[in-house]
Scaffold this active site. Structure first.
Site, PDB file in Angstrom:
ATOM      1  N   LYS A  79       3.976   3.279  -0.534  1.00  0.00           N
ATOM      2  CA  LYS A  79       2.876   2.450   0.197  1.00  0.00           C
ATOM      3  C   LYS A  79       3.103   2.587   1.604  1.00  0.00           C
ATOM      4  O   LYS A  79       4.313   2.291   2.329  1.00  0.00           O
ATOM      5  CB  LYS A  79       2.862   1.138  -0.360  1.00  0.00           C
ATOM      6  CG  LYS A  79       1.662   0.227   0.267  1.00  0.00           C
ATOM      7  CD  LYS A  79       1.783  -1.227  -0.498  1.00  0.00           C
ATOM      8  CE  LYS A  79       0.654  -1.995   0.266  1.00  0.00           C
ATOM      9  NZ  LYS A  79       0.775  -3.385  -0.304  1.00  0.00           N
ATOM     10  N   SER A 154      -3.967  -5.118  -1.934  1.00  0.00           N
ATOM     11  CA  SER A 154      -3.966  -4.228  -0.996  1.00  0.00           C
ATOM     12  C   SER A 154      -3.331  -2.983  -1.436  1.00  0.00           C
ATOM     13  O   SER A 154      -3.460  -1.794  -0.909  1.00  0.00           O
ATOM     14  CB  SER A 154      -3.224  -4.695   0.174  1.00  0.00           C
ATOM     15  OG  SER A 154      -1.869  -4.939  -0.064  1.00  0.00           O
ATOM     16  N   SER A 178      -0.990  -7.759  -4.559  1.00  0.00           N
ATOM     17  CA  SER A 178      -1.130  -6.672  -4.338  1.00  0.00           C
ATOM     18  C   SER A 178      -0.379  -5.393  -5.123  1.00  0.00           C
ATOM     19  O   SER A 178      -0.804  -4.193  -4.948  1.00  0.00           O
ATOM     20  CB  SER A 178      -0.833  -6.228  -2.643  1.00  0.00           C
ATOM     21  OG  SER A 178      -1.591  -6.899  -2.122  1.00  0.00           O
TER      22      SER A 178
HETATM   23  N1  GLN Z   1      -5.159  -9.865  -2.057  1.00  0.00           N
HETATM   24  C1  GLN Z   1      -4.161 -10.814  -1.331  1.00  0.00           C
HETATM   25  C2  GLN Z   1      -4.531 -10.903   0.150  1.00  0.00           C
HETATM   26  O1  GLN Z   1      -5.521 -10.450   0.675  1.00  0.00           O
HETATM   27  C3  GLN Z   1      -2.921 -10.334  -1.640  1.00  0.00           C
HETATM   28  C4  GLN Z   1      -2.440  -9.319  -0.699  1.00  0.00           C
HETATM   29  C5  GLN Z   1      -1.104  -8.687  -0.754  1.00  0.00           C
HETATM   30  O2  GLN Z   1      -0.554  -8.988  -2.162  1.00  0.00           O
HETATM   31  N2  GLN Z   1      -0.443  -8.328   0.102  1.00  0.00           N
HETATM   32  O3  GLN Z   1      -3.738 -11.555   0.671  1.00  0.00           O
END
Ligand code: GLN
Length: 503
Positions: A79, A154, A178
């Site tokens: 990532k 994400s 994420s």
């Molecule tokens: N979807 C969540 C957010 O927007 C989690 C993001 C993440 O785990 N990096 O913050």
């Protein structure tokens, strides 16, 4: 000859160590697969131009008789939130376009030392803010099950790369879901380790008290193998735990073999309302629970009254920490600079941040600075921290009565690209079941539970365990995986549409 991209990491590793396949062949197969399908999927922001050279080095070491780790020669997607010295690291942001890090993230250097072969950097929501990868400055990733749909976020790039057989393994990061939510929508496996279990050093920080790096894979055993490589104490991360961890791969093997479901107490949260969940998600979840019950697990209703405030608390704590973490992108130290002729340093900084950050990042910086401002600190940030403590107590009380907690990994299957992009609140609510684990620091795993009846798209089941009990998740996850895969007559991903005609 077997299509090497279809093998699990464990099976590929066995072929590599027995010498029937070389790392160059395995790496080339994945690079070819990327070339064939990534134009449609867009899982990668950057594909390594020296992966074959790295693979050749591993092959040479193997022929020379060097002692190599269990995953040596296996390709890995990374990532883009994790910094790498040999490939750009952008965290999905324009402000870091082309940025080259002077050091590797600890998880990356551990992966390299273990002989894994980095294939490239995967797409993500900008600075890991989002649940759909649509907030990437470089365009969205598509879900291999349906290219019109989101791959989760994400870490949609890592999940799609693994689901589309572009990589057997990937690294992700999970601040509020994420790793687990992309696993849910792509029919893959994702683990958020115990906070402090895997080093955050070199993971471009979103919210430091919530961020955890973890494995993304197609099987529970593969996740365990990768977790064994990346986990453990790191002096460069001040919140790293000094624990001696058991082997998570061994835990997964034990789970797949043994009778770990017999007598296992599985908590189901009373307050998680079925009403917010897509019917097919609830049905797949209940079917997975029934399969566990049939193997001797005991389903216990538990109460976690504060979980429903998790999303609200998270969206104060996360923006507060993010606004502070992102202050370092100041046009001087990292990445992009927009020149303002005759302007002051503040003008340059403002113009750079205006041009370099996307809307969601700006939204959260504004929320975070507001929540932290002197007059509002107690009302917002202070209250959110209290809610965080209450959620931790809910977990502590629940784990007195059960061994693991089970939830659907997310409330819906993959939604359509564009469907929620203009409605931040709907996007935020997608993480209702994953966020509590980050607030409490406990580990979580998402494994495929089945397909939703109404749209035929994957659904994940999430298991949560007490902090430091990651091994329990691998045992239970592998046990449930083997029961479900048997009942389906093969892995769920075998039923995903064929992309690129090559598989
Ligand atoms: N979807 C969540 C957010 O927007 C989690 C993001 C993440 O785990 N990096 O913050």
């Amino acid at each position: 000859m077997t299509d090497l991209t279809r093998l699990s990491a464990a099976d590929l590793a066995a072929e590599l160590s027995s010498g029937t396949v070389s790392s160059v062949e395995a790496t080339r197969a994945h690079l070819d697969r990327i070339a064939a399908v990534d134009g449609d999927v867009h899982a990668f922001l950057h594909v390594s131009d020296h992966a074959l050279e790295v693979a050749a080095g591993i092959d040479r070491r193997r022929s020379a008789g060097d002692a190599l780790g269990p995953l040596a020669g296996v390709p890995l997607a990374i990532k883009d939130v994790l910094v790498t010295t040999d490939m750009p690291s952008t965290s999905g942001s324009r402000i870091l376009e082309g940025y080259m890090s002077p050091f590797d993230a600890t998880v990356v250097s551990r992966a390299r030392a273990a002989g894994l072969v980095p294939l490239g950097k995967t797409n993500m929501d900008e600075f890991a803010m989002g649940s759909s990868t649509e907030h990437s400055a470089y365009g969205p990733t598509h879900n291999p099950w349906d290219l019109e749909r989101i791959p989760g976020g994400s870490g949609g790039g890592s999940a799609s790369a693994v689901a589309a057989f572009e990589a057997p393994l990937a690294l992700g990061s999970d601040t509020g879901g994420s790793i687990r939510q992309p696993a849910h929508v792509t029919g893959t496996v994702g683990v958020k380790p115990t906070y402090g279990g895997v080093s955050r050093y070199g993971a471009i920080a979103l919210a430091s008290s919530l961020d955890q790096v973890g494995p993304v894979s197609r099987t529970v055993l593969d996740a365990g193998l990768l977790h064994d490589v990346i986990g453990g104490h790191d002096a460069n991360d001040s919140t790293s735990l000094a624990d001696a961890w058991p082997s998570f791969a061994d835990a997964a093997r034990e789970g797949a073999r043994g009778d770990v479901l017999r007598g296992l107490r599985v908590g189901v949260i009373r307050e998680l309302p079925d009403s917010g969940f897509q019917p097919g998600v609830s049905t797949a979840f209940r079917a997975a629970l029934a399969a566990m019950e049939a193997r001797g697990a005991e389903i216990v209703e538990i109460s976690a009254p504060h979980f429903e405030y998790g999303v609200a608390a998270y969206y104060l704590i996360l923006p507060a920490e993010a606004s502070s973490n992102l202050a370092k992108f100041d046009s001087v130290r990292f990445g992009m600079r927009v020149n303002v002729p005759g302007g002051t340093v503040e003008d340059v900084m403002a113009a750079t941040r205006d041009a370099g950050f996307g809307d969601e990042v700006k939204r959260r910086i504004i929320l975070g600075t507001y929540a932290l401002s002197a007059g509002y600190y107690d009302a917002y940030y202070g209250s959110a921290q209290k809610v965080r403590t209450l959620i931790q107590r809910d977990f502590a009380a629940a784990f007195e009565r059960v061994d693991v907690i089970a939830t659907p990994s997310a409330p819906t299957t993959a939604f359509k690209l564009g469907e929620k992009i203009d409605d931040p609140l709907q996007m935020y609510l997608n993480d209702v079941t994953t966020i509590p684990a980050n607030l409490a620091g406990v580990p979580g795993i998402s494994i495929p539970a089945g397909l939703a009846e109404e749209d035929g798209l994957p659904v994940g089941i999430q298991f949560l365990a007490p902090a430091r009990e990651d091994a329990r998740l691998y045992r239970v996850g592998a046990a449930v995986e083997s029961v479900l895969v048997d009942s389906w007559g093969g892995p769920l991903l075998d039923r995903a549409p064929v992309l690129g005609g090559a598989r």
